[in-house]
Write an enzyme that holds these catalytic residues in place. Structure first.
Site, PDB file in Angstrom:
ATOM      1  N   GLU A 176       9.426  28.292   1.476  1.00 19.18           N
ATOM      2  CA  GLU A 176       8.527  27.671   0.079  1.00 19.18           C
ATOM      3  C   GLU A 176       7.331  28.650  -0.114  1.00 19.18           C
ATOM      4  O   GLU A 176       6.388  27.876  -0.520  1.00 19.18           O
ATOM      5  CB  GLU A 176       8.889  26.409  -0.503  1.00 19.18           C
ATOM      6  CG  GLU A 176       8.776  26.227  -1.440  1.00 19.18           C
ATOM      7  CD  GLU A 176       7.637  26.174  -3.030  1.00 19.18           C
ATOM      8  OE1 GLU A 176       7.749  27.447  -2.970  1.00 19.18           O
ATOM      9  OE2 GLU A 176       7.724  25.719  -3.109  1.00 19.18           O
ATOM     10  N   GLU A 185       3.280  35.343  -4.032  1.00 22.00           N
ATOM     11  CA  GLU A 185       2.858  34.870  -3.062  1.00 22.00           C
ATOM     12  C   GLU A 185       2.979  36.306  -1.237  1.00 22.00           C
ATOM     13  O   GLU A 185       2.033  35.407  -0.543  1.00 22.00           O
ATOM     14  CB  GLU A 185       3.174  33.651  -3.098  1.00 22.00           C
ATOM     15  CG  GLU A 185       2.569  32.618  -3.799  1.00 22.00           C
ATOM     16  CD  GLU A 185       2.779  30.971  -3.624  1.00 22.00           C
ATOM     17  OE1 GLU A 185       3.166  30.882  -2.648  1.00 22.00           O
ATOM     18  OE2 GLU A 185       2.195  30.183  -4.303  1.00 22.00           O
TER      19      GLU A 185
END
Length: 733
Positions: A176, A185
Site C-alpha cells: 500500500e 510515494e
C-alpha cells in the site's frame, strides 16, 4: 558599536535559553534530553531559542503525526485488501506452492497479519519508518503472529541470498505504497526493485493493477489557483484600479507540485465538464517489466463538449485481484461506481493539474491529451494530433521563482475580486483622513497591497513595500515596473527600514496581512509586531489598515474529519489497540494541547455554537507588555443528537468599521456552498475525547462551551511568543 550590540544580543539569547530550560524542568522534562534550536518565530519575526525534547522530537512527534491519516479507519480499503489477500494465498496453494508474502510498507503490520491469517507460509514485512516498524513488531506480536519477520529498512536495501535478509524469494507481493497521485510515494521504483531482486517469476500482486482516469474541465475558480489574473476594479468618476501580471508570472508551468483536494466537496456549479472520464495509464503491479522510467502517450478524446479545456482532474482505481472482481475506486462521488456507499478518506483524494496551454473546444470536437509520468509525478498538455507527439519529455520546470512563491490558495486569494474590492473600498474611504505629509508603508509577503495603495489613497505620493524575501522582492519589483507604478520595493523587515524612510514619517501603514511563514491563523499578527517596531516612525495621525483583528471561535461536529484522531481498536478482527495506546501517549506530549490547520471547505461540519469574537488586537496600539487573556462560555445549540468533536479558530480583520475580511466563516457564501474560506486554513483544536450532546437534550440545563485562552506576547512558561494556550470544556449550567 557592533561588538556591543552583538554582546547584548548574545546575552539576551542566553538568558532566554536559561528561562526556557528552567520552565521545562519545572514541567518535569528530563534535563539530559533537552536540546535547543534557533528558529524564526512566525508571529514576531524574531529569532528565538526553541527547546525540544530529543525523545519527543525523534519518536513521539513522529508517532503522533502518523495518526493524522485515516487509513486504519478506511473500512473499504481494509476489507478489500483482506479479500484479495485471501484469494492470492489460495491461488498460490492451488499451484502446489508455499505462499511466501512480501509486504512493502507494512505500517502497523495489518496487511501482513491478514496474509498470515489467510494461511501464508511465510511473511516478510518491510517498514522504513523506524517508529512505525516498532509499532508493527508490537502489534503483530500481541496478535500472536511472532513468525512475521519485520525489517526496518527501505525495500531497495533489502538483500536476498544465504546471508541476506530474505533466504527465499516471495511469490506474493502486498503493498500500500499509493498516494493521491498514485505513484508519488515511489511505488514504481519499489515494484521494479522487488520484481528484479525479491520476487519469483510468476508472483501475484495485491493489488493486481491500477488504472488512472482523467476528465478535462473548464473551471475559472480552479484556474485562479494556477496563475495571476489581471485585477480590474472600476471606480465611478475615477480611474479604475488595474494590476496586470508581468509575462513571467503567467508563462510556463507554474508550481510543479500536484494540487490534491477533496474533489467531492468542490462546488459542481464551478465546473463545466469538457470530456467524459478516460483512461490514461494502467500499471500491472505483478508484471516484472514494470518500470520507473518516464513514459508518455497521447489519448484521443472524441465527442467533447464546448468550453475552455484548461484543467485536468484525475483519480485512480485498484483492481485488487487478478480477475478484477474486487475494485477499489478513489473517484469523486459524481463519477464513482457506487456513490451511495462510497468511503470517505483523506489519505487518498483527487488530483488537479493545470494545462499549460488551454484551448477552446467546440461541441462534438476532438482533443488530444498528452499524458506523461516519471517515477513520482504526472503532467499533461494538449497537442494538435497524435502524430505531433514525439515521445515522453522531461517534467516541465518553472524557471521564475517568484511565481512559485504563491501557493495554490494564495493565488486564489490574489485573484479574488471581492477581496480586492474590499481593500480598494477601504483605501478609498480612509484616503481623505491620511495626513498630507509622509509616506505609505506596506507590510505583507509578496503582496499586491502596495499597488492598490499607489492607485487609490496615495496617488502621486511615495509608497514603500517591505519584502523580507529576496524572491518576493524580485517578483514585486517586476510587477510594479510592468504596471508603471510609483512603488519603492525594499528587501528588509520592519526592524531595519529606518534608512529608507529618509526622515519621513509614515502616514499610512497597510497590510493584508499575509505572511508566508504563518502556520496557524494568528501567526499573521506579525503585522502587529512590525507595527510596534515602527511606532516611533508613525505620523501622529497615521492611518493603519487593517486597524483591528479578532480571534474567532466556534464549536463544531465534523462529518468525517474526526476520524483522523479517533482510536481504531479493531480492524478486520485484528487488535490494533497497541497502536492506539502509543498514539495516545504521543499526543499527550504535545498535540492534544495544540490546534492543527485544515482547509475546512473540504471537510463538512456543523456549527454547534454561534461564531464568536473572543479576543481583539488593536493595531493602533503597540503590542501589549502582558499576555492577552480571554475566557467565557458559548451556548451550544442542540437541534439533534450531536457530537462536539472540536473547536475551530480563525482570524477576522477589520479594514474599516464596516469592511472586514475573515479567514474563516464567510458572510457572503452562496447557497449550498461551504461557509469556510477557500483561501485559508483554519485552526482545529480537537477535543481529547469527543463529547456526545445526546444527554443534554434530555436535561433542562443548557450545555455550553467553556473557553480559556491566553495569547503570549513574549516567550514565557514554556510557550513561545505568539503561541496561544487554549483550554476548552463542554459543560452545563
Amino acid at each position: 558599536m557592533f561588538r556591543v550590540a552583538g554582546l547584548k544580543l548574545f546575552s539576551g539569547k542566553v538568558y532566554q535559553k536559561f528561562c526556557l530550560f528552567h520552565s521545562r524542568l519545572k514541567m518535569g522534562a528530563d534535563p539530559e534530553k533537552l536540546q535547543f534550536t534557533l528558529k524564526t518565530n512566525p508571529t514576531t519575526g524574531k529569532t528565538e531559542w526553541v527547546v525540544e525534547n530529543e525523545k519527543e522530537h525523534d519518536y513521539f512527534t513522529d508517532i503522533a503525526r502518523s495518526s493524522y491519516a485515516d487509513m486504519l479507519h478506511d473500512h473499504e480499503r481494509n476489507h478489500l485488501y483482506y479479500e484479495a489477500i485471501k484469494l492470492a494465498v489460495e491461488s498460490i496453494h492451488e499451484r502446489g506452492e508455499k505462499a511466501k508474502v512480501l509486504d512493502i510498507g507494512t505500517g502497523t503490520g495489518l496487511l501482513s497479519m491478514m496474509a498470515a491469517k489467510s494461511g501464508a507460509d511465510a511473511v516478510t514485512a518491510i517498514e522504513v519508518f523506524t517508529p512505525m516498524a516498532e509499532v508493527a513488531k508490537t502489534v503483530t506480536r500481541q496478535n500472536g503472529f511472532s513468525n512475521i519477520k519485520i525489517l526496518n529498512k527501505h525495500s531497495t536495501e533489502v538483500t536476498f541470498g544465504e546471508d541476506g535478509d530474505m533466504k527465499e524469494k516471495a511469490n506474493i507481493i502486498v503493498t500500500e505504497l499509493f498516494d493521491t497521485e498514485l505513484i508519488g510515494e515511489g511505488a514504481l521504483s519499489a515494484y521494479q526493485h522487488a520484481h528484479q531482486f525479491l520476487m519469483d517469476e510468476n508472483c501475484i500482486a495485491v493489488p493486481h493493477r491500477a488504472i488512472m482516469y482523467v476528465t478535462i474541465v473548464e473551471s475559472p475558480t480552479m484556474r485562479a489557483w494556477h496563475e495571476m489574473k489581471p485585477i480590474h476594479i472600476p471606480r465611478p468618476g475615477k480611474t479604475s484600479v488595474v494590476v496586470k501580471p508581468n509575462d513571467e508570472m503567467i508563462q510556463g508551468p507554474g508550481v510543479p507540485a500536484v494540487h490534491d483536494i477533496q474533489l467531492s466537496q468542490f462546488p459542481l456549479n464551478k465546473i463545466k465538464t469538457i470530456t467524459e472520464p478516460v483512461e490514461i495509464f494502467d500499471f500491472c503491479w505483478g508484471n516484472k517489466t514494470i518500470s520507473d522510467q518516464p513514459k508518455g502517450n497521447v489519448i484521443t478524446i472524441k465527442n467533447c463538449k464546448s468550453g475552455n479545456a484548461e484543467v485536468v482532474l484525475s483519480w485512480w482505481d485498484l483492481e485488487m485481484d487478478q480477475h478484477a472482481k474486487i475494485i477499489l475506486s478513489t473517484a469523486p462521488y459524481w463519477s464513482h461506481p457506487t456513490p451511495s456507499c462510497m468511503q470517505w478518506r483523506d489519505h487518498w483524494m483527487q488530483s488537479v493539474y493545470f494545462l499549460p496551454n488551454p484551448c477552446q473546444c467546440d461541441e462534438g470536437g476532438t482533443l488530444y491529451l498528452k499524458a506523461n509520468h516519471d517515477a513520482y509525478s504526472l503532467w499533461f498538455d494538449l497537442v494538435n494530433d497524435e502524430a505531433s507527439f514525439s515521445g515522453s519529455t522531461l517534467h516541465p520546470t518553472c524557471d521564475y521563482p517568484p511565481r512559485m512563491m504563491w501557493s495554490r490558495s494564495r493565488l486564489g486569494m490574489i485573484n479574488d475580486h471581492k477581496r480586492n474590492l474590499a481593500f480598494v473600498n477601504a483605501l478609498e474611504k480612509i484616503g481623505a483622513e491620511i495626513p498630507k505629509q509622509g509616506i505609505g508603508l506596506c507590510i505583507s509577503d509578496f503582496s499586491l497591497i502596495s499597488l492598490l495603495v499607489a492607485q487609490t489613497c496615495m496617488t502621486g505620493r511615495e509608497v514603500v513595500a517591505l519584502e523580507q524575501s529576496k524572491i518576493g522582492h524580485r517578483g514585486l519589483i517586476n510587477i510594479v515596473k510592468h504596471n508603471q507604478l510609483k512603488v519603492d520595493v525594499v528587501c528588509k523587515d520592519a526592524t531595519d527600514v529606518t534608512t529608507d524612510l529618509e526622515g519621513q514619517k509614515i502616514s499610512l501603514l497597510a497590510g493584508e496581512p499575509f505572511f508566508t511563514s504563518s502556520y496557524l491563523p494568528w501567526h499573521d499578527l506579525y503585522f502587529w509586531y512590525a507595527r510596534t517596531e515602527l511606532d516611533s516612525y508613525l505620523h501622529p495621525n497615521c492611518k493603519i489598515m487593517p486597524y483591528r483583528a479578532h480571534l474567532c471561535i466556534a464549536a463544531v461536529e465534523f462529518e468525517n474529519l474526526w476520524k483522523i484522531r479517533a482510536p481504531v481498536s479493531n480492524v478486520e478482527g485484528f487488535d490494533i489497540s497497541a497502536m492506539d495506546e502509543l498514539i495516545d501517549s504521543a499526543l499527550e506530549i504535545k498535540e492534544y494541547y495544540e490546534p492543527e490547520p485544515h482547509a475546512l471547505w473540504e471537510y463538512p461540519c456543523s456549527l454547534l455554537t454561534s461564531p464568536s469574537e473572543v479576543m481583539t488586537f488593536d493595531f493602533y496600539k503597540c503590542v501589549s507588555k502582558d499576555a492577552v487573556h480571554a475566557n467565557g462560555n458559548l451556548k451550544i445549540n442542540i437541534t439533534a443528537n450531536k457530537v462536539c468533536h472540536a473547536v475551530v479558530l480563525w482570524m477576522k480583520y477589520d479594514l474599516m468599521e464596516d469592511i472586514s475580511l475573515s479567514t474563516g466563516i464567510q458572510s457572503n457564501t452562496e447557497t449550498n456552498e461551504s461557509p469556510w474560506s477557500m483561501h485559508h486554513k483554519q485552526a482545529v483544536f480537537f477535543l481529547k475525547k469527543p463529547v456526545s450532546l445526546q444527554k443534554y437534550s434530555q436535561e433542562i440545563d443548557e450545555p455550553y462551551l467553556e473557553y480559556n485562552l491566553t495569547f503570549f506576547v513574549k516567550s514565557q512558561d514554556g510557550y513561545n511568543a505568539g503561541d496561544i494556550q487554549m483550554k476548552f470544556n463542554v459543560a452545563s449550567k
